[in-house]
Design a protein around this motif. Structure first.
Motif, PDB file in Angstrom:
ATOM      1  N   TRP A 305       0.829  -1.208   0.000  1.00 50.08           N
ATOM      2  CA  TRP A 305       0.000   0.000   0.000  1.00 50.08           C
ATOM      3  C   TRP A 305       0.861   1.256   0.000  1.00 50.08           C
ATOM      4  CZ3 TRP A 305      -0.347   3.740   3.914  1.00 50.08           C
ATOM      5  CH2 TRP A 305      -1.317   4.727   3.691  1.00 50.08           C
ATOM      6  N   GLN A 306       1.901   1.277   0.832  1.00 48.39           N
ATOM      7  CA  GLN A 306       2.762   2.451   0.903  1.00 48.39           C
ATOM      8  C   GLN A 306       3.460   2.683  -0.436  1.00 48.39           C
ATOM      9  OE1 GLN A 306       3.126   3.982   4.098  1.00 48.39           O
ATOM     10  NE2 GLN A 306       4.222   5.720   3.222  1.00 48.39           N
ATOM     11  N   ALA A 307       3.945   1.612  -1.074  1.00 47.84           N
ATOM     12  CA  ALA A 307       4.613   1.752  -2.367  1.00 47.84           C
ATOM     13  C   ALA A 307       3.641   2.260  -3.420  1.00 47.84           C
ATOM     14  CB  ALA A 307       5.206   0.415  -2.793  1.00 47.84           C
ATOM     15  N   ALA A 308       2.413   1.747  -3.396  1.00 53.95           N
ATOM     16  CA  ALA A 308       1.414   2.187  -4.362  1.00 53.95           C
ATOM     17  C   ALA A 308       1.020   3.644  -4.130  1.00 53.95           C
ATOM     18  CB  ALA A 308       0.178   1.293  -4.284  1.00 53.95           C
ATOM     19  N   ARG A 309       0.995   4.071  -2.889  1.00 53.27           N
ATOM     20  CA  ARG A 309       0.600   5.454  -2.607  1.00 53.27           C
ATOM     21  C   ARG A 309       1.666   6.449  -3.020  1.00 53.27           C
ATOM     22  NH1 ARG A 309      -0.306   8.000   3.339  1.00 53.27           N
ATOM     23  NH2 ARG A 309       1.963   8.205   3.112  1.00 53.27           N
ATOM     24  N   ASP A 310       2.926   6.184  -2.683  1.00 54.53           N
ATOM     25  CA  ASP A 310       3.952   7.213  -2.804  1.00 54.53           C
ATOM     26  C   ASP A 310       5.035   6.926  -3.835  1.00 54.53           C
ATOM     27  OD1 ASP A 310       2.692   8.691  -0.838  1.00 54.53           O
ATOM     28  OD2 ASP A 310       3.858   7.815   0.781  1.00 54.53           O
ATOM     29  N   GLY A 311       5.075   5.733  -4.413  1.00 55.22           N
ATOM     30  CA  GLY A 311       6.132   5.436  -5.371  1.00 55.22           C
ATOM     31  C   GLY A 311       7.503   5.613  -4.744  1.00 55.22           C
ATOM     32  N   LEU A 312       8.422   6.210  -5.508  1.00 57.18           N
ATOM     33  CA  LEU A 312       9.763   6.493  -4.981  1.00 57.18           C
ATOM     34  C   LEU A 312       9.838   7.863  -4.325  1.00 57.18           C
ATOM     35  CD1 LEU A 312      12.297   5.238  -7.698  1.00 57.18           C
ATOM     36  CD2 LEU A 312      11.734   4.178  -5.498  1.00 57.18           C
ATOM     37  N   GLU A 313       8.748   8.610  -4.370  1.00 56.56           N
ATOM     38  CA  GLU A 313       8.797   9.999  -3.915  1.00 56.56           C
ATOM     39  C   GLU A 313       8.530  10.172  -2.427  1.00 56.56           C
ATOM     40  OE1 GLU A 313       9.382   9.823  -7.744  1.00 56.56           O
ATOM     41  OE2 GLU A 313       7.405   9.160  -7.081  1.00 56.56           O
ATOM     42  N   GLY A 314       8.263   9.101  -1.721  1.00 55.63           N
ATOM     43  CA  GLY A 314       8.002   9.201  -0.286  1.00 55.63           C
ATOM     44  C   GLY A 314       8.752   8.134   0.474  1.00 55.63           C
TER      45      GLY A 314
END
Length: 392
Positions: A305-314
């Motif tokens: 979920w975190q990867a899907a939400r923020d990609g590499l930008e977070g």
């Protein structure tokens, strides 16, 4: 960050494919790798997706043959490379494939985009491709098909031993969120920013047999679970096992299908190189008797979920430790983990260059948003994606 940046190419080399030839000798240190990509067909005037994939496929097939196919909706075109042994050859094949499909679309007054979700157009419910199998799927899965005008990238790595393929998948599970983050390319849908870098990942997670694969003790364990799911009526056929890592039901490969379709051919080649290196690294560990880490399902789901939400930008979540880290650090950890394998396959220089490019220019999602920010027009994002998919 410039939305017009292009990922650097590598110098083309001889392509060693297995099209119309006997199955290749398996090389555990540098196995063959191939890529499947899905594209959306768009009207270059309205910039909306249009249900005219069949026309594009028919023309592209004159050159690609059976390496281009329909997908579940009439908005999508699937194309696949032949297996390749070297990264530069794969990159050349990807560019040629995209150029062929794009030219076929232009011949019909259309365009294609490599995006995980439609930027513009009303596609709920989507127009489904005529196929008896899809009719059975609709009866089984019902409104889940409403969200299926989405496009992924799949990497196949040659692994003729299904037992080894299942055990390798245990070792790949911790790295799947990092692959999602680096290829995130679906922030917009129907003209609005969804707030997610990979909205496609959330759409896909609704299916009953989707997401990260379970941990399997053996091939027998895998097959027993599949048999129980089939008996329960959850699966239409083996092709509806949608786990993000799976032994192919048709080919002697392990298929990794966790990501959005990358925006550029170069990013797709980078994904393939990293997936192959992860497989080579895992093979060595399996041979040494390492069963792979038992991950918390809750932490792995949260990391997705975190990867899907923020990609590499977070920030991201390490699914092994549960610690919060910058997503770019998790990508760096992935590269370090498989660095010996990248050295072995000869891919390390190109992968280093492309990871640096990705760090400088951002993911496809970040570049889509940069294109949108210039004038606030989603149509500009479609134009940007057309150029990124198959540069003139």
């Amino acid at each position: 960050m410039s939305p017009s940046g292009r990922i650097p190419d590598v110098v083309p080399a001889t392509i060693r494919d297995v099209t119309n030839t006997p199955a290749p000798r398996f090389d555990p240190g540098c196995p063959m790798v191939g890529v499947e990509e899905e594209y959306l067909v768009v009207d270059p005037v309205t910039r909306e997706v249009v249900p005219r994939a069949a026309e594009v496929i028919a023309r592209a097939a004159l050159e690609l043959g059976d390496r281009t196919n329909p997908e579940i909706t009439r908005y999508q075109v699937e194309a696949k490379t032949p297996p390749c042994a070297d990264l530069s050859g794969l990159g050349a094949r990807l560019r040629d494939m995209r150029n062929t499909v794009a030219a076929s679309a232009r011949a019909h007054g259309l365009a294609i985009v490599a995006s995980g979700t439609p930027v513009l157009g009303d596609v709920m419910p989507p127009l489904i491709t005529d196929d008896p199998r899809y009719e059975i799927g609709i009866a089984t899965y019902r409104s889940l098909h409403d969200d299926q005008a989405i496009c992924a990238g799949h990497v196949h790595v040659h692994l003729p031993d299904r037992e080894a393929a299942v055990l390798v998948s245990n070792h790949l599970r911790p790295w799947l969120p990092a692959l999602i983050a680096m290829t995130a390319n679906s922030p917009l849908r129907a003209g609005r920013d969804t707030g997610y870098a990979s909205r496609r990942t959330l759409s896909w997670s609704k299916w009953p047999v989707a997401g990260p694969p379970p941990y399997f003790a053996s091939l027998a364990d895998h097959d027993a679970i599949v048999a129980r799911l089939t008996e329960a009526g959850v699966l239409v056929d083996p092709g509806t096992i949608f786990w993000d890592v799976r032994p192919s039901s048709r080919l002697p490969t392990l298929e990794v299908r966790v990501t959005d379709v990358p925006a550029t051919a170069g990013e797709s080649a980078l994904l393939a190189a990293l997936v192959r290196a992860l497989v080579v690294t895992a093979l060595a560990r399996v041979a040494a008797g390492d069963p792979g880490p038992h991950l918390s399902a809750e932490l792995l789901r949260a990391a997705y979920w975190q990867a899907a939400r923020d990609g590499l930008e977070g920030d991201g979540i390490c699914p092994v430790t549960g610690t919060r880290q910058p997503a770019e650090d998790l990508l760096d950890a992935l590269v370090r983990h498989c660095r010996p394998a990248l050295d072995q396959t000869g891919d390390l220089p190109a992968v280093t260059e492309r990871v640096d490019w990705l760090r400088a220019h951002g993911t496809g999602a970040a570049r889509q948003r940069a294109a949108l920010a210039v004038r606030g027009r989603p149509a500009d994002v479609v134009d940007f994606l057309v150029e990124q998919t198959s540069p003139a």
